[in-house]
Design a protein around this motif. Structure first.
Motif, PDB file in Angstrom:
ATOM      1  N   ILE A 345      12.075 -10.311 -27.398  1.00  0.00           N
ATOM      2  CA  ILE A 345      11.054  -9.260 -27.407  1.00  0.00           C
ATOM      3  C   ILE A 345       9.722  -9.988 -27.490  1.00  0.00           C
ATOM      4  CG2 ILE A 345      10.214  -7.184 -28.569  1.00  0.00           C
ATOM      5  CD1 ILE A 345      13.126  -6.981 -27.510  1.00  0.00           C
ATOM      6  N   ILE A 346       8.790  -9.665 -26.601  1.00  0.00           N
ATOM      7  CA  ILE A 346       7.528 -10.414 -26.527  1.00  0.00           C
ATOM      8  C   ILE A 346       6.347  -9.464 -26.390  1.00  0.00           C
ATOM      9  CG2 ILE A 346       7.828 -10.786 -24.016  1.00  0.00           C
ATOM     10  CD1 ILE A 346       6.407 -13.546 -24.413  1.00  0.00           C
ATOM     11  N   GLN A 347       5.281  -9.787 -27.105  1.00  0.00           N
ATOM     12  CA  GLN A 347       4.008  -9.071 -26.950  1.00  0.00           C
ATOM     13  C   GLN A 347       2.951 -10.107 -26.608  1.00  0.00           C
ATOM     14  OE1 GLN A 347       2.620  -6.898 -30.397  1.00  0.00           O
ATOM     15  NE2 GLN A 347       0.866  -6.046 -29.291  1.00  0.00           N
ATOM     16  N   ARG A 348       2.328  -9.965 -25.460  1.00  0.00           N
ATOM     17  CA  ARG A 348       1.312 -10.932 -25.024  1.00  0.00           C
ATOM     18  C   ARG A 348      -0.084 -10.443 -25.374  1.00  0.00           C
ATOM     19  NH1 ARG A 348       3.186 -15.024 -22.013  1.00  0.00           N
ATOM     20  NH2 ARG A 348       5.267 -14.810 -21.118  1.00  0.00           N
ATOM     21  N   LYS A 349      -0.869 -11.335 -25.962  1.00  0.00           N
ATOM     22  CA  LYS A 349      -2.284 -11.064 -26.221  1.00  0.00           C
ATOM     23  C   LYS A 349      -3.079 -12.126 -25.485  1.00  0.00           C
ATOM     24  CE  LYS A 349      -2.145  -7.753 -29.544  1.00  0.00           C
ATOM     25  NZ  LYS A 349      -2.949  -7.517 -30.738  1.00  0.00           N
ATOM     26  N   GLY A 350      -2.952 -12.097 -24.158  1.00  0.00           N
ATOM     27  CA  GLY A 350      -3.685 -13.044 -23.329  1.00  0.00           C
ATOM     28  C   GLY A 350      -2.908 -14.282 -22.944  1.00  0.00           C
ATOM     29  N   ALA A 351      -2.028 -14.751 -23.817  1.00  0.00           N
ATOM     30  CA  ALA A 351      -1.294 -15.991 -23.521  1.00  0.00           C
ATOM     31  C   ALA A 351      -0.376 -15.793 -22.331  1.00  0.00           C
ATOM     32  CB  ALA A 351      -0.482 -16.430 -24.739  1.00  0.00           C
ATOM     33  N   LYS A 352      -0.304 -16.838 -21.480  1.00  0.00           N
ATOM     34  CA  LYS A 352       0.568 -16.779 -20.299  1.00  0.00           C
ATOM     35  C   LYS A 352       1.764 -17.713 -20.459  1.00  0.00           C
ATOM     36  CE  LYS A 352      -2.114 -14.159 -17.613  1.00  0.00           C
ATOM     37  NZ  LYS A 352      -3.470 -14.618 -17.422  1.00  0.00           N
ATOM     38  N   SER A 353       1.887 -18.338 -21.628  1.00  0.00           N
ATOM     39  CA  SER A 353       2.937 -19.332 -21.830  1.00  0.00           C
ATOM     40  C   SER A 353       4.161 -18.683 -22.479  1.00  0.00           C
ATOM     41  CB  SER A 353       2.386 -20.494 -22.650  1.00  0.00           C
ATOM     42  OG  SER A 353       1.771 -19.994 -23.817  1.00  0.00           O
ATOM     43  N   PHE A 354       5.051 -19.509 -23.064  1.00  0.00           N
ATOM     44  CA  PHE A 354       6.359 -18.990 -23.474  1.00  0.00           C
ATOM     45  C   PHE A 354       6.741 -19.311 -24.911  1.00  0.00           C
ATOM     46  CE2 PHE A 354       5.993 -19.044 -19.023  1.00  0.00           C
ATOM     47  CZ  PHE A 354       6.605 -17.877 -18.616  1.00  0.00           C
ATOM     48  N   GLY A 355       5.757 -19.773 -25.690  1.00  0.00           N
ATOM     49  CA  GLY A 355       6.032 -19.998 -27.103  1.00  0.00           C
ATOM     50  C   GLY A 355       6.534 -21.385 -27.436  1.00  0.00           C
ATOM     51  N   ALA A 356       6.040 -22.396 -26.694  1.00  0.00           N
ATOM     52  CA  ALA A 356       6.507 -23.773 -26.924  1.00  0.00           C
ATOM     53  C   ALA A 356       6.286 -24.199 -28.376  1.00  0.00           C
ATOM     54  CB  ALA A 356       5.801 -24.745 -25.986  1.00  0.00           C
ATOM     55  N   GLY A 357       5.196 -23.704 -28.982  1.00  0.00           N
ATOM     56  CA  GLY A 357       4.902 -24.065 -30.366  1.00  0.00           C
ATOM     57  C   GLY A 357       5.940 -23.528 -31.345  1.00  0.00           C
ATOM     58  N   ASN A 358       6.756 -22.582 -30.878  1.00  0.00           N
ATOM     59  CA  ASN A 358       7.790 -22.005 -31.734  1.00  0.00           C
ATOM     60  C   ASN A 358       9.153 -22.636 -31.523  1.00  0.00           C
ATOM     61  OD1 ASN A 358       6.232 -20.035 -33.048  1.00  0.00           O
ATOM     62  ND2 ASN A 358       6.335 -18.719 -31.242  1.00  0.00           N
ATOM     63  N   PHE A 359       9.248 -23.501 -30.509  1.00  0.00           N
ATOM     64  CA  PHE A 359      10.567 -23.993 -30.144  1.00  0.00           C
ATOM     65  C   PHE A 359      11.291 -24.631 -31.329  1.00  0.00           C
ATOM     66  CE2 PHE A 359       9.552 -24.509 -25.322  1.00  0.00           C
ATOM     67  CZ  PHE A 359       9.717 -23.138 -25.164  1.00  0.00           C
ATOM     68  N   LYS A 360      10.542 -25.437 -32.099  1.00  0.00           N
ATOM     69  CA  LYS A 360      11.205 -26.143 -33.201  1.00  0.00           C
ATOM     70  C   LYS A 360      11.766 -25.158 -34.231  1.00  0.00           C
ATOM     71  CE  LYS A 360      10.543 -30.147 -36.194  1.00  0.00           C
ATOM     72  NZ  LYS A 360      11.602 -30.981 -35.634  1.00  0.00           N
TER      73      LYS A 360
END
Ligand code: FE2
Length: 376
Positions: A345-360
């Motif tokens: 489930i995703i909510q975008r606020k401008g970002a076009k990426s995929f959450g790499a900072g959350n991968f870990k």
């Protein structure tokens, strides 16, 4: 040095198809009647159309569900000797078709097969009293298929062969709006050939890449590249396992799906706190929340966000940012007994990426689940 933003990279795609969006996602399942009930009850999808023996289709039953712009088709075979049964026997319940809405299904077939796409369905025109739907299809990774659907001359409920599915049981929706992206898992050394296939056959462009140095935990790793069409309406990230101390989550998927296939379908909402709260109340299972330190560090990592952190932390919602904005996301546990397909489930606020900072944080949570299954 890679200096283009995701939006700038999309302009480099060769949009010869072109694609207007995701038309539907079709799942081959063991029991479509019960699966339909699950997607209605748990996710808030609405009954739209049905095909089966009552509509003159002798060998299968298909239920069409919709929420926002998202259309799911759940199909089961009525006999063991049937391609749908063979698919389910091998892979379990999973995604068979990622259908793309095009202006010309005949031209889409010609363009892609002449560039090396392998035929699944030669162009065909289906007609009924509501007009015509033209469709064709090619294989992508594994046994997964891209169908090209042209419906500009059709005003029926879904497509010829289906009748309206009227149901007295209609749980309210959960705020799900559209398919944001669909991720495929491919085998060892198969990511780059698959990326090349999307470039050559579909005219897509690689907008983001992550190697195993960026996506790893103490135990396991993976690599990922994101392919997009030119207008960004359809995006297909492709994952490949990487060597780690223990088994990669992608390898676990490949073992249990018995091949390459769709790992997750990401669905957009305009209010992730409300949507996730509702989904949880209806029994949808999500991955564990990351540790408290994740939320303490959040303002430093992503900057100012509009949302209160307390409800995000309560629900375990993850946040990441890029140069164009930020996004909020959360992942379900697999929705079958095999550890294969799940939803985001995703909510975008401008970002076009995929959450790499959350991968870990995300993968450590997935690994806890893998360990519980004895597959790490
Ligand atoms: Fe995703």
């Amino acid at each position: 040095m890679d200096t283009l933003t995701v939006s700038q990279k999309m302009l480099q795609a060769k949009d010869f198809l072109p694609i207007n969006g995701t038309d539907y996602v079709e799942f081959y399942v063991g029991n479509a009647k019960q699966a339909a009930h699950y997607y209605k009850t748990a996710f808030g999808f609405q009954s739209v159309a049905y095909a089966g023996p009552e509509t003159g289709v002798r060998d299968r039953a298909s239920y069409v569900l919709q929420q926002g712009k998202i259309r799911f088709v759940l199909t089961t075979a009525l006999k063991s000797e049937h391609p749908v049964s063979e698919h389910v026997k091998k892979h379990g319940d999973g995604v068979k078709v990622l259908a793309l809405w095009v202006d010309d299904a005949y031209k889409a077939y010609e363009e892609t097969t002449s560039r090396g796409g392998k035929s699944y369905l030669e162009p065909v025109t289906l007609t009924d009293e509501h007009g015509e739907v033209r469709m064709s299809g090619i294989y992508t990774y594994g046994e997964t298929v891209h169908m090209f659907i042209e419906r500009k001359n059709y005003n029926g409920i879904f497509m010829p062969g289906y009748k309206e599915w009227k149901s007295d049981y209609a749980p309210t929706d959960t705020g799900l709006l559209y398919v944001d992206h669909c991720v495929g898992n491919v085998g060892w050394n198969r990511m780059n050939p698959t990326i090349q296939w999307y470039e050559d056959v579909m005219g897509f462009v690689n907008i983001l890449s992550f190697d195993d140095k960026q996506i790893n935990t103490e135990y396991s790793a993976l690599m990922s590249k994101v392919m997009s069409n030119g207008n960004g309406y359809v995006k297909f990230p492709i994952n490949e396992p990487a060597e780690g101390k223990k088994k990669s989550q992608i390898e676990e998927y490949l073992d249990f799906y018995e091949g390459e296939g769709v790992q997750h379908v990401a669905i957009a909402t305009a209010d992730i706190v409300k949507t996730v709260r509702e989904l949880k109340a209806r029994g949808v299972e999500f991955l564990d929340a990351p540790p408290n330190a994740y939320y303490e560090d959040l303002p430093n990592r992503v900057g100012t966000i509009e949302e209160d952190i307390a409800p995000l932390q309560e629900l375990g919602i993850l946040v990441d940012s890029d140069e164009e904005g930020y996004l909020l996301q959360l992942f379900t546990k697999p929705v079958e007994d095999r550890p294969t397909l799940f939803f985001e489930i995703i909510q975008r606020k401008g970002a076009k990426s995929f959450g790499a900072g959350n991968f870990k944080a995300l993968f450590e949570s997935i690994e806890r689940e893998q360990a519980r299954r004895g597959n790490l």
